[in-house]
Structures are given as C-alpha cells and as structure tokens.
Design a protein around this motif. Structure first.
Motif, PDB file in Angstrom:
ATOM      1  N   SER A   1       0.784  -1.142  -0.037  1.00 22.23           N
ATOM      2  CA  SER A   1      -0.245  -0.091   0.281  1.00 22.23           C
ATOM      3  C   SER A   1       0.142   1.163   0.218  1.00 22.23           C
ATOM      4  CB  SER A   1      -0.721  -0.367   1.418  1.00 22.23           C
ATOM      5  OG  SER A   1      -1.676   1.191   1.080  1.00 22.23           O
ATOM      6  N   PRO A   2       1.265   2.127  -1.292  1.00 21.44           N
ATOM      7  CA  PRO A   2       1.455   3.170  -1.428  1.00 21.44           C
ATOM      8  C   PRO A   2       1.708   3.945  -0.335  1.00 21.44           C
ATOM      9  CG  PRO A   2       0.561   2.862  -3.479  1.00 21.44           C
ATOM     10  CD  PRO A   2      -0.283   1.469  -2.291  1.00 21.44           C
ATOM     11  N   ARG A   3       2.309   4.835   0.724  1.00 21.98           N
ATOM     12  CA  ARG A   3       2.656   5.360   1.437  1.00 21.98           C
ATOM     13  C   ARG A   3       1.698   6.978   2.056  1.00 21.98           C
ATOM     14  NH1 ARG A   3       8.048   3.520   1.262  1.00 21.98           N
ATOM     15  NH2 ARG A   3       8.780   2.038   3.252  1.00 21.98           N
ATOM     16  N   PHE A   4       1.918   7.283   0.442  1.00 22.74           N
ATOM     17  CA  PHE A   4       0.815   8.721   0.205  1.00 22.74           C
ATOM     18  C   PHE A   4      -0.639   8.308  -0.173  1.00 22.74           C
ATOM     19  CE2 PHE A   4       2.720   7.249  -4.169  1.00 22.74           C
ATOM     20  CZ  PHE A   4       1.476   6.629  -4.532  1.00 22.74           C
ATOM     21  N   CYS A   5      -0.888   7.065   0.383  1.00 20.08           N
ATOM     22  CA  CYS A   5      -2.136   6.873   0.639  1.00 20.08           C
ATOM     23  C   CYS A   5      -3.367   6.387   2.108  1.00 20.08           C
ATOM     24  CB  CYS A   5      -2.716   5.448  -0.440  1.00 20.08           C
ATOM     25  SG  CYS A   5      -2.186   4.771  -1.697  1.00 20.08           S
ATOM     26  N   GLY A   6      -4.183   7.008   2.204  1.00 24.69           N
ATOM     27  CA  GLY A   6      -4.864   6.732   3.444  1.00 24.69           C
ATOM     28  C   GLY A   6      -4.543   7.951   4.009  1.00 24.69           C
ATOM     29  N   PRO A   7      -4.962   7.860   5.121  1.00 25.00           N
ATOM     30  CA  PRO A   7      -5.032   9.087   6.646  1.00 25.00           C
ATOM     31  C   PRO A   7      -3.562   8.999   6.874  1.00 25.00           C
ATOM     32  CG  PRO A   7      -6.271   7.349   7.270  1.00 25.00           C
ATOM     33  CD  PRO A   7      -6.743   7.120   5.744  1.00 25.00           C
ATOM     34  N   ARG A   8      -2.244  10.240   7.424  1.00 22.83           N
ATOM     35  CA  ARG A   8      -1.882   9.762   8.477  1.00 22.83           C
ATOM     36  C   ARG A   8      -1.937   9.841   9.094  1.00 22.83           C
ATOM     37  NH1 ARG A   8       0.577   9.796   3.654  1.00 22.83           N
ATOM     38  NH2 ARG A   8       1.625  11.147   2.946  1.00 22.83           N
TER      39      ARG A   8
ATOM     40  N   GLY B   1       2.487  20.355  15.809  1.00 21.78           N
ATOM     41  CA  GLY B   1       3.116  19.292  15.541  1.00 21.78           C
ATOM     42  C   GLY B   1       3.562  17.606  15.449  1.00 21.78           C
ATOM     43  N   PRO B   2       1.955  17.691  15.885  1.00 22.10           N
ATOM     44  CA  PRO B   2       1.649  15.782  15.738  1.00 22.10           C
ATOM     45  C   PRO B   2       1.493  16.089  14.672  1.00 22.10           C
ATOM     46  CG  PRO B   2       0.682  17.263  18.396  1.00 22.10           C
ATOM     47  CD  PRO B   2       1.704  17.843  17.633  1.00 22.10           C
ATOM     48  N   GLN B   3       0.032  16.578  13.922  1.00 26.06           N
ATOM     49  CA  GLN B   3       0.137  15.789  12.779  1.00 26.06           C
ATOM     50  C   GLN B   3       1.759  15.921  11.401  1.00 26.06           C
ATOM     51  OE1 GLN B   3      -2.164  14.531  12.286  1.00 26.06           O
ATOM     52  NE2 GLN B   3      -1.159  13.624  10.217  1.00 26.06           N
ATOM     53  N   HIS B   4       2.403  16.420  12.031  1.00 27.18           N
ATOM     54  CA  HIS B   4       3.857  17.392  11.253  1.00 27.18           C
ATOM     55  C   HIS B   4       4.597  15.199  11.679  1.00 27.18           C
ATOM     56  CE1 HIS B   4       6.981  18.922   9.305  1.00 27.18           C
ATOM     57  NE2 HIS B   4       7.416  19.337  10.538  1.00 27.18           N
ATOM     58  N   VAL B   5       4.733  15.357  12.975  1.00 25.11           N
ATOM     59  CA  VAL B   5       5.663  14.176  13.081  1.00 25.11           C
ATOM     60  C   VAL B   5       4.854  13.119  12.678  1.00 25.11           C
ATOM     61  CG1 VAL B   5       6.110  12.345  14.727  1.00 25.11           C
ATOM     62  CG2 VAL B   5       6.519  15.188  15.399  1.00 25.11           C
ATOM     63  N   ARG B   6       3.767  12.890  11.974  1.00 27.86           N
ATOM     64  CA  ARG B   6       2.949  11.535  11.799  1.00 27.86           C
ATOM     65  C   ARG B   6       3.117  12.034  10.515  1.00 27.86           C
ATOM     66  NH1 ARG B   6      -1.810  13.565  15.410  1.00 27.86           N
ATOM     67  NH2 ARG B   6      -1.811  11.785  17.245  1.00 27.86           N
ATOM     68  N   ASN B   7       3.321  12.699   9.687  1.00 31.45           N
ATOM     69  CA  ASN B   7       3.414  13.070   7.953  1.00 31.45           C
ATOM     70  C   ASN B   7       4.892  12.557   7.822  1.00 31.45           C
ATOM     71  OD1 ASN B   7       1.240  14.312   7.555  1.00 31.45           O
ATOM     72  ND2 ASN B   7       1.855  16.170   7.463  1.00 31.45           N
ATOM     73  N   PHE B   8       5.916  12.844   8.409  1.00 31.37           N
ATOM     74  CA  PHE B   8       6.765  11.997   7.712  1.00 31.37           C
ATOM     75  C   PHE B   8       7.504  10.115   8.506  1.00 31.37           C
ATOM     76  CE2 PHE B   8      11.484  11.670   7.819  1.00 31.37           C
ATOM     77  CZ  PHE B   8      11.966  12.112   6.187  1.00 31.37           C
ATOM     78  N   SER B   9       5.859  10.534   9.644  1.00 29.47           N
ATOM     79  CA  SER B   9       6.298   8.700  10.780  1.00 29.47           C
ATOM     80  C   SER B   9       5.830   7.541   8.826  1.00 29.47           C
ATOM     81  CB  SER B   9       5.577   8.503  11.579  1.00 29.47           C
ATOM     82  OG  SER B   9       4.633   8.443  11.471  1.00 29.47           O
ATOM     83  N   VAL B  10       5.264   8.161   7.530  1.00 28.22           N
ATOM     84  CA  VAL B  10       4.381   7.091   7.159  1.00 28.22           C
ATOM     85  C   VAL B  10       6.521   5.727   6.516  1.00 28.22           C
ATOM     86  CG1 VAL B  10       3.450   8.181   6.435  1.00 28.22           C
ATOM     87  CG2 VAL B  10       4.644   8.609   4.968  1.00 28.22           C
TER      88      VAL B  10
END
Length: 329
Positions: free
Chosen positions: A10-17, A53-62
């Motif tokens: 499943s590509p990393r850019f798919c789905g909610p962060r 911050g929380p969403q910024h960290v989540r975005n990269f954590s994929v």
C-alpha cells in the motif's frame, strides 16, 4: 494484533496520516501502546505553532518500517499498537486541557497500555504526570531537554512550558530521588536556573558535563538513579542541536546530533518504562527537508521499540521460568 500497513503493498501516500501508518482506533483492547497527539501550544513563551507538531511528525513517520536493526527486533512480533488520535485540548485554557489529558489517559493507563504522547508545548507534561501519578503514584522522570523547565513562573503565570516540573514536584507527581535531567545548556538569567532543579531534588547533567564524561557514563548514571522505579520519559526536541532539529520554539546550540539523540533513547532499555512524551516540535521552523520531523519520528520509533523489548524480555523470562518449573517436576 494491530500493526502498520505494509508499504510494499500500500503506497505511503495513500490513506489518512497516522503515526507509522498504524490503525487510527480509540481502543484499549488488545494493544500494548497507543500513540496520542496533544496539540496544545498556548503556554509557549516565544514562538508558537507546536499545536501542529503531532501531525507534522505523523506525516513524516510513514517512512518508518517495523524492524529496528539497531535493537535487532521487529516491533510487531511482540507488540500491538494504534494511533489513538489527539486529545481534544482547549486552546488558551491550560487547566481544562489538563483535565482533558487526564480523562483521555485514564482508561489507557488502567489497561496497562503504554502511552506515547506527541506535543504540543512542554506545559502538557504536567497533565501527563497527573494521570500517571493516579495510576502509579509518584513516578521517576528521565528528562532530556536543553532547559530544566523548573522555573516558578513566566510573566507571573504558574502554568507555562517552562514550569511543568516545578509544579509536578509541588504536586507530588514525581519521585525526585530517582529522577534525572540531561542536556541543559545555553544562556540563563542566573545560576539558580540550574540549581533550582537540584534544590527540588533532581540530579542534573548539563550538556557541558555530558561532553566531558561521555555517553556510557551518562547512561550509567541514568540507570543508577532510576533503579527499578516506574519511569516516565519526557523528551523535548530542543535537546538536539538546532542543526539537527531547527523546528522548535527555543533552540539552543551545542546539543547532541540526531544519532546521539537516538542513542540516548536506546540506552534506556532495561528500565521499568511506563510512558513517554516528545514535545516542542514546531513545523513552521522545520526547514531543510523537514529534518526535525525526521528526528522526532525516529525518536518515537525508538520509544516504541523499548516497549517491544520490554515485552520480549517478559516473554523470555516467562519461558525460562516455565522450563525451570518443568525441570523440577
């Protein structure tokens, strides 16, 4: 068993962060850890924006994968975890936010789940410690930061991001005899800005001393200080040198590299760890390819790895005990 999506399918850019592409579920069933955002930043004294911050960290954590080669463990062979979402904080009202944090954490802690919390400014840690003290009584604290955060007030206000650990000591939330702060540095108003923490009972290792005595001695002192006490780890991203984590509100030069930042978390293995937070990520200042998010997500990955290592150790001890009983029979 809850684990991340397989990014080879499943590509990393798919789905909610979500953090590490974990399932977004508010559940306490069949999980060992829960990643929780606490997007509060109206107790910051200078730059704000840590609410993102929380969403910024989540975005990269994929980009994170389940196997940790440095610790030689696949986290999800031993752990089940979810991204629990965010605490519904109250912007501008720190006391109601503390209530919301406690309410959110209570069922998680009652079910012996390890919370991994993403801030938000450092004021939120007082809410975390209140919840942990309800469950465990006073906990030991391992605190990585450029600042001690034991000031009495900012602008006459008692509840700010520079005051949480003084308030926590006053409220009896921390077992200070088994607590330690590491990494303090930078210009101060006076020597009392360091000595106040020692007067409160903390052991303090400044960054200058860290460089003098070295990593192994620092980790030995942390373990000797904490011993077998239940311990909460609070990690301010400004512990890192701003060359490696520019996206924060109060950067201080002269700190650790990103590699060293990870090593300090890995070295906590063997402690009786019950919870973690990582705070003060400020996306608006995270230039140069989002390197603060890279560092923060990797530090949280190491925190989750510690949960898996603790579980593996418990399983191995249980197996050895069963073998010993069988041999005696």
């Amino acid at each position: 068993m809850y684990k991340p999506k397989d990014s080879s399918k499943s590509p990393r850019f798919c789905g909610p962060r979500t953090f590490m592409r974990l399932e977004h579920l508010e559940t306490v069933e069949n999980i060992d850890f829960a990643v929780i955002g606490v997007p509060f930043d109206t107790a910051a004294s200078n730059r704000t924006g840590q609410r993102n911050g929380p969403q910024h960290v989540r975005n990269f954590s994929v980009l994170l994968r389940p196997y940790n080669p440095d610790q030689n463990i696949n986290i999800f062979d031993y752990c089940s975890g979810v991204d629990y979402g965010d605490v519904d904080i109250i912007p501008g009202n720190i006391h109601r936010t503390y209530e919301a944090i406690e309410n959110q954490l209570t069922p998680i802690l009652e079910n012996d789940i390890t919370p991994v919390l993403i801030g938000g400014d450092h004021s939120i840690t007082l809410g975390h410690l209140r919840a942990f003290a309800k469950k465990y009584g006073p906990v030991a604290l391992v605190h990585f930061d450029a600042h001690g955060d034991t000031w009495d007030n900012y602008f006459g206000e008692k509840y700010m991001h520079g005051t949480p650990f003084r308030r926590a000591v006053e409220e009896g939330l921390i077992d200070v005899e088994h607590s330690i702060q590491v990494g303090m540095r930078g210009p101060l108003y006076g020597p009392e800005d360091i000595e106040d923490a020692r007067d409160l009972g903390f052991e303090v290792i400044t960054m200058k001393e860290v460089r003098k005595i070295g990593y192994e001695t620092v980790m030995n002192r942390i373990h000797d200080r904490v011993k077998d006490r239940q311990v909460f780890v609070s990690y301010d991203i400004d512990f890192l040198d701003p060359a490696y984590a520019p996206g924060t509100g109060t950067p201080e030069v002269g700190g650790p590299t990103s590699y060293e930042a990870l090593e300090y978390v890995r070295g906590l293995d063997g402690l009786n760890l019950v919870g973690f937070d990582l705070v003060e990520v400020l996306p608006a200042y995270d230039n140069s390819g989002e390197i603060t998010a890279v560092a923060a997500s990797s530090i949280i990955f190491e925190m989750i790895t510690l949960v898996a290592l603790k579980k593996r150790r418990a399983e191995e001890e249980s197996t050895e005990k069963s073998k010993s009983i069988a041999a005696r029979e």
